[in-house]
Design a protein around this motif. Structure first.
Motif, PDB file in Angstrom:
ATOM      1  N   ILE A  17     -87.374 -60.686  14.263  1.00 16.87           N
ATOM      2  CA  ILE A  17     -88.761 -61.550  13.798  1.00 16.87           C
ATOM      3  C   ILE A  17     -89.631 -60.575  13.315  1.00 16.87           C
ATOM      4  CG2 ILE A  17     -90.191 -63.220  14.682  1.00 16.87           C
ATOM      5  CD1 ILE A  17     -88.021 -63.716  16.729  1.00 16.87           C
ATOM      6  N   ASN A  18     -90.245 -60.583  12.182  1.00 20.17           N
ATOM      7  CA  ASN A  18     -91.279 -59.538  11.646  1.00 20.17           C
ATOM      8  C   ASN A  18     -92.404 -60.681  12.126  1.00 20.17           C
ATOM      9  OD1 ASN A  18     -92.781 -57.808  10.525  1.00 20.17           O
ATOM     10  ND2 ASN A  18     -91.955 -58.039   8.354  1.00 20.17           N
ATOM     11  N   SER A  19     -92.972 -60.406  12.996  1.00 12.29           N
ATOM     12  CA  SER A  19     -93.850 -61.536  13.603  1.00 12.29           C
ATOM     13  C   SER A  19     -95.436 -61.497  13.131  1.00 12.29           C
ATOM     14  CB  SER A  19     -94.309 -61.001  15.083  1.00 12.29           C
ATOM     15  OG  SER A  19     -94.908 -59.970  15.255  1.00 12.29           O
ATOM     16  N   GLU A  36     -72.634 -52.318  11.860  1.00 12.55           N
ATOM     17  CA  GLU A  36     -72.577 -52.647  12.950  1.00 12.55           C
ATOM     18  C   GLU A  36     -73.214 -53.947  13.446  1.00 12.55           C
ATOM     19  OE1 GLU A  36     -73.449 -49.972  17.308  1.00 12.55           O
ATOM     20  OE2 GLU A  36     -73.419 -49.185  15.255  1.00 12.55           O
ATOM     21  N   PHE A  37     -74.293 -54.324  12.617  1.00 13.17           N
ATOM     22  CA  PHE A  37     -75.224 -55.373  12.957  1.00 13.17           C
ATOM     23  C   PHE A  37     -75.068 -56.334  12.071  1.00 13.17           C
ATOM     24  CE2 PHE A  37     -77.464 -51.874  14.962  1.00 13.17           C
ATOM     25  CZ  PHE A  37     -77.232 -51.989  16.245  1.00 13.17           C
ATOM     26  N   ALA A  38     -75.169 -57.712  12.443  1.00 15.05           N
ATOM     27  CA  ALA A  38     -75.200 -58.927  11.540  1.00 15.05           C
ATOM     28  C   ALA A  38     -76.528 -59.202  11.725  1.00 15.05           C
ATOM     29  CB  ALA A  38     -74.107 -60.167  11.755  1.00 15.05           C
ATOM     30  N   VAL A  39     -77.473 -59.216  10.752  1.00 12.31           N
ATOM     31  CA  VAL A  39     -78.873 -59.408  10.893  1.00 12.31           C
ATOM     32  C   VAL A  39     -79.465 -60.887  10.211  1.00 12.31           C
ATOM     33  CG1 VAL A  39     -81.225 -58.279  10.376  1.00 12.31           C
ATOM     34  CG2 VAL A  39     -79.320 -57.063  10.599  1.00 12.31           C
ATOM     35  N   GLU A  40     -80.068 -61.675  11.079  1.00 12.13           N
ATOM     36  CA  GLU A  40     -80.600 -62.722  10.700  1.00 12.13           C
ATOM     37  C   GLU A  40     -82.111 -62.654  10.711  1.00 12.13           C
ATOM     38  OE1 GLU A  40     -78.853 -65.439   9.690  1.00 12.13           O
ATOM     39  OE2 GLU A  40     -76.881 -64.928  10.533  1.00 12.13           O
ATOM     40  N   VAL A  41     -82.862 -62.840   9.613  1.00 10.31           N
ATOM     41  CA  VAL A  41     -84.290 -62.765   9.509  1.00 10.31           C
ATOM     42  C   VAL A  41     -84.955 -64.144   9.973  1.00 10.31           C
ATOM     43  CG1 VAL A  41     -86.269 -62.187   8.290  1.00 10.31           C
ATOM     44  CG2 VAL A  41     -84.261 -60.701   8.181  1.00 10.31           C
ATOM     45  N   LEU A  42     -86.033 -64.118  10.677  1.00 10.89           N
ATOM     46  CA  LEU A  42     -86.581 -65.351  11.108  1.00 10.89           C
ATOM     47  C   LEU A  42     -87.851 -65.451  10.468  1.00 10.89           C
ATOM     48  CD1 LEU A  42     -86.470 -67.937  12.776  1.00 10.89           C
ATOM     49  CD2 LEU A  42     -87.733 -66.788  14.667  1.00 10.89           C
TER      50      LEU A  42
END
Length: 242
Positions: A17-19, A36-42
């Protein structure tokens, strides 16, 4: 709405979350190890609760220019609906900002910018630390020590039968002390178990949270009977009659 960047069944899922839309925050997301990470951007912070239900992330990473009131309220609100670990990252290195973020319920605070390898290591440490709780539950879901009752599965604490509102850090600190009941637990062990091995030299955090914990569970925090200081060593939980 959230935007899927990477998927992988064997990867740790990060809800990013890029607030406040800071460009540094965008670069931080790009630096995450995609092996290593599966990233979901909100895209919008207001949709975090819905995203938590749909994505079931392993960790929430919140980027901000500074931990202002909105970020703190967001972290506190997130903690009321989920136990997912929360990490806040910001360019601010002010101790007051760091303490406020921890008080709001975050599990870690990262000062940016930082190298990709360090970011990966810190997130990995948080995931490992928060995953340790179920292993302890195999020894029983209930710990009773004097007037204190800890319900591990529910992550609840009772004092004389009444609920005690503890932050995630306070809960881990109390549980670590009670697991070694009657024995002195070193500063370094407490720091490593509660915050992670990279924090073993940050004893001011430990002193601060021992103070918070005593305020919530001691009859007289200025004259503690449960959490005792072992000068030069650490702290000891000593049960008294309930």
């Amino acid at each position: 709405m959230y935007v899927e960047i990477v998927q992988g069944a064997d990867l740790s899922k990060i809800l990013y979350i890029n607030s406040d839309g800071a460009s540094a925050g965008s670069r931080l997301a790009d630096s995450l190890d995609r092996d290593e990470f599966a990233v979901e951007v909100l895209a919008r912070r207001s949709e975090a609760t819905k995203a938590l239900d749909q994505l079931e992330p392993d960790l929430v990473l919140v980027a901000c220019a500074a931990p202002d009131g909105g970020t703190l309220r967001f972290c506190a609100g997130l903690r009321t609906v989920s136990s997912v670990p929360v990490v806040v990252c910001s360019p601010s290195a002010r101790e007051a900002d760091i303490v406020r973020v921890f008080e709001a319920g975050a599990d870690d605070y990262l000062v940016t910018p930082m190298r990709s390898v360090e970011l990966t290591a810190r997130l990995r440490a948080v995931l490992r630390r928060t995953a340790e709780s179920p292993k302890k539950q195999q020894q029983g879901d209930l710990l009773v020590a004097g007037p204190i009752e800890i319900r591990l599965k529910e992550r609840k604490v009772l004092r004389h039968g009444s609920p005690v509102d503890l932050s995630p850090i306070e809960f881990r600190l109390l549980t670590t002390l009670v697991h070694d009941i009657g024995r002195a637990v070193s500063h370094s062990k407490l720091m490593a178990h509660v915050w992670g091995p990279e924090y073993v030299d940050c004893r001011h955090y430990l002193r601060l949270y021992i103070k918070y914990l005593r305020t919530k569970i001691e009859d007289d925090p200025r004259n503690p009977k449960l959490i005792l200081s072992e000068w030069g060593v650490g702290y000891r939980f000593e049960p008294v009659a309930a």
